[in-house]
Design a protein around this motif. Structure first.
Motif, PDB file in Angstrom:
ATOM      1  N   VAL A  96       0.877  -1.161   0.000  1.00 47.65           N
ATOM      2  CA  VAL A  96       0.000   0.000   0.000  1.00 47.65           C
ATOM      3  C   VAL A  96       0.920   1.218   0.000  1.00 47.65           C
ATOM      4  O   VAL A  96       1.764   1.352   0.884  1.00 47.65           O
ATOM      5  N   MET A  97       0.789   2.057  -1.017  1.00 47.20           N
ATOM      6  CA  MET A  97       1.673   3.220  -1.142  1.00 47.20           C
ATOM      7  C   MET A  97       0.906   4.500  -0.805  1.00 47.20           C
ATOM      8  O   MET A  97      -0.260   4.639  -1.163  1.00 47.20           O
ATOM      9  N   SER A  98       1.587   5.405  -0.155  1.00 44.56           N
ATOM     10  CA  SER A  98       1.027   6.709   0.199  1.00 44.56           C
ATOM     11  C   SER A  98       1.932   7.795  -0.354  1.00 44.56           C
ATOM     12  O   SER A  98       3.150   7.668  -0.327  1.00 44.56           O
ATOM     13  N   MET A  99       1.322   8.849  -0.824  1.00 44.98           N
ATOM     14  CA  MET A  99       2.047   9.979  -1.410  1.00 44.98           C
ATOM     15  C   MET A  99       1.532  11.257  -0.745  1.00 44.98           C
ATOM     16  O   MET A  99       0.497  11.253  -0.094  1.00 44.98           O
ATOM     17  N   TRP A 100       2.253  12.345  -0.962  1.00 51.17           N
ATOM     18  CA  TRP A 100       1.761  13.661  -0.574  1.00 51.17           C
ATOM     19  C   TRP A 100       2.300  14.691  -1.540  1.00 51.17           C
ATOM     20  O   TRP A 100       3.145  14.387  -2.372  1.00 51.17           O
ATOM     21  N   CYS A 121      -6.121   2.212  -8.818  1.00 53.11           N
ATOM     22  CA  CYS A 121      -6.659   3.439  -8.211  1.00 53.11           C
ATOM     23  C   CYS A 121      -6.144   4.623  -9.016  1.00 53.11           C
ATOM     24  O   CYS A 121      -5.030   4.577  -9.549  1.00 53.11           O
ATOM     25  N   GLU A 132      -1.912  16.531   2.867  1.00 50.62           N
ATOM     26  CA  GLU A 132      -2.838  15.405   2.963  1.00 50.62           C
ATOM     27  C   GLU A 132      -2.162  14.142   2.414  1.00 50.62           C
ATOM     28  O   GLU A 132      -1.503  14.184   1.376  1.00 50.62           O
ATOM     29  N   ILE A 133      -2.325  13.039   3.107  1.00 44.70           N
ATOM     30  CA  ILE A 133      -1.773  11.766   2.660  1.00 44.70           C
ATOM     31  C   ILE A 133      -2.718  11.184   1.612  1.00 44.70           C
ATOM     32  O   ILE A 133      -3.916  11.022   1.853  1.00 44.70           O
ATOM     33  N   LEU A 134      -2.167  10.884   0.439  1.00 40.56           N
ATOM     34  CA  LEU A 134      -2.936  10.334  -0.672  1.00 40.56           C
ATOM     35  C   LEU A 134      -2.536   8.877  -0.846  1.00 40.56           C
ATOM     36  O   LEU A 134      -1.356   8.573  -0.994  1.00 40.56           O
ATOM     37  N   SER A 135      -3.523   7.984  -0.828  1.00 43.98           N
ATOM     38  CA  SER A 135      -3.203   6.576  -0.817  1.00 43.98           C
ATOM     39  C   SER A 135      -4.258   5.772  -1.559  1.00 43.98           C
ATOM     40  O   SER A 135      -5.354   6.249  -1.829  1.00 43.98           O
ATOM     41  N   CYS A 136      -3.890   4.537  -1.858  1.00 44.63           N
ATOM     42  CA  CYS A 136      -4.788   3.547  -2.432  1.00 44.63           C
ATOM     43  C   CYS A 136      -4.804   2.389  -1.446  1.00 44.63           C
ATOM     44  O   CYS A 136      -3.748   2.015  -0.923  1.00 44.63           O
ATOM     45  N   ASP A 137      -5.962   1.813  -1.178  1.00 44.18           N
ATOM     46  CA  ASP A 137      -6.039   0.748  -0.174  1.00 44.18           C
ATOM     47  C   ASP A 137      -5.620  -0.623  -0.712  1.00 44.18           C
ATOM     48  O   ASP A 137      -5.665  -1.611  -0.001  1.00 44.18           O
TER      49      ASP A 137
END
Length: 169
Positions: A96-100, A121, A132-137
């Motif tokens: 699961v990757m998170s970006m900002w 996603c 804000e943390i932007l992520s795909c589940d």
């Protein structure tokens, strides 16, 4: 004709001079940051990838964020991104990757891509400079960042396929 009379009060004092220097440096800072980003940009490996969907093939020239330093820099401080360019953030193992968008000055579309190259996603028009943390589940192999709104303009959607050496069908 006599010269205008000038008192010490009319001269900028030490505090005023420091303020002027500070303002001048702040005005130069964006230019220095952009120069730094473009200099670092030359160190990113480059490649091409193609996205296949119902709208047909879409080609992108990409930079690959292949090291921790590259992943940290990403597209920070970029003031523009041509419509046929992007940046790929691959990982060794799906996760699961998170970006900002910290220090990212332009809106971006983020395409989260699984190990086979399928877009699972899509986050459109991420807000510049947002924390804000932007992520795909879903676990993904990589995230592709392209210009904000580019997915909609090109008809790119969740379910489309990305063809690149990073992905194995």
């Amino acid at each position: 004709m006599p010269l205008p009379y000038r008192t010490d009060a009319a001269r900028p004092g030490r505090a005023g001079l420091c303020t002027l220097i500070g303002l001048a440096l702040m005005a130069l800072l964006p230019a220095l940051r952009c120069e730094g980003a473009s200099a670092a940009d030359k160190t990113f490996p480059r490649s091409a990838l193609q996205i296949h969907g119902s709208s047909g093939p879409n080609w992108f020239n990409i930079r690959i964020a292949d090291t921790d330093a590259h992943r940290e820099l990403g597209l920070m401080f970029a003031t523009q991104l041509p419509s046929d360019e992007g940046m790929l953030f691959p990982e060794d193992k799906p996760q699961v990757m998170s970006m900002w968008m910290k220090n990212t000055l332009i809106p971006l579309d983020m395409l989260f891509i699984d190990t086979r190259g399928r877009i699972v996603c899509l986050l459109a028009n991420a807000k510049p400079e947002s924390l804000e943390i932007l992520s795909c589940d879903k676990p993904v192999k990589a995230v592709l960042e392209i210009g904000g709104g580019e997915s909609q303009r090109r008809g790119i959607k969740v379910g489309d396929w990305v063809v690149h050496a990073t992905f194995h069908r």
